[in-house]
Design a protein around this motif. Sequence first.
Motif, short mmCIF file in Angstrom:
data_model
loop_
_atom_site.label_atom_id
_atom_site.label_comp_id
_atom_site.label_asym_id
_atom_site.label_seq_id
_atom_site.Cartn_x
_atom_site.Cartn_y
_atom_site.Cartn_z
N TYR A 2 0.84 -1.19 0.00
CA TYR A 2 0.00 0.00 0.00
C TYR A 2 0.88 1.25 0.00
CZ TYR A 2 -3.55 -3.30 1.63
OH TYR A 2 -4.38 -4.36 1.75
N PHE A 4 0.54 5.18 1.12
CA PHE A 4 -0.27 6.15 1.85
C PHE A 4 0.24 7.55 1.59
CE2 PHE A 4 -0.53 2.18 4.12
CZ PHE A 4 -1.87 2.09 4.49
N LYS A 5 -0.68 8.47 1.34
CA LYS A 5 -0.35 9.90 1.23
C LYS A 5 -0.58 10.49 2.61
CE LYS A 5 0.46 13.91 -0.73
NZ LYS A 5 1.80 14.30 -1.07
N THR A 39 4.87 10.41 1.10
CA THR A 39 4.23 9.11 0.95
C THR A 39 4.94 8.06 1.79
OG1 THR A 39 5.55 8.57 -1.01
CG2 THR A 39 3.37 9.55 -1.40
N THR A 52 -4.32 2.15 8.17
CA THR A 52 -4.73 3.55 8.30
C THR A 52 -5.02 3.89 9.74
OG1 THR A 52 -5.61 3.62 6.05
CG2 THR A 52 -6.46 5.26 7.59
N ASN A 63 -4.20 10.97 4.00
CA ASN A 63 -4.94 11.76 3.02
C ASN A 63 -5.31 10.96 1.78
OD1 ASN A 63 -2.57 13.73 4.26
ND2 ASN A 63 -4.65 14.54 4.39
N GLY A 64 -4.90 9.70 1.72
CA GLY A 64 -5.23 8.83 0.60
C GLY A 64 -4.39 7.57 0.64
N VAL A 65 -4.92 6.51 0.03
CA VAL A 65 -4.19 5.25 -0.01
C VAL A 65 -4.46 4.56 -1.35
CG1 VAL A 65 -6.05 3.99 1.16
CG2 VAL A 65 -3.74 3.07 1.21
N THR A 66 -3.41 3.97 -1.91
CA THR A 66 -3.53 3.18 -3.13
C THR A 66 -2.89 1.82 -2.88
OG1 THR A 66 -1.48 4.10 -4.03
CG2 THR A 66 -3.56 5.16 -4.69
#
Length: 68
Positions: A2, A4-5, A39, A52, A63-66
């Motif tokens: 993953y 993470f931002k 990141t 998270t 602030n976001g995850v991919t």
Amino acid sequence: MYKFKIESLNCMSCFHNIEDALKEFDSTIEAKADVRNQTLTVQSNQSAEQLTKLIEAAGYPVNGVTQG
């Protein structure tokens, strides 16, 4: 894996705080920080939701995850 931002990931001290929190939960977690891009890349069998929660409990809002 993953990515993470984390906009509050501003220095390696921040990264070590997050890494300590993750490893306290699961010592097999591997994390790498890119402070310039704010990141965090995490290799883990845990879900993105669980990771998270751990990151945010350490004081760093995600602030976001991919995945990938």
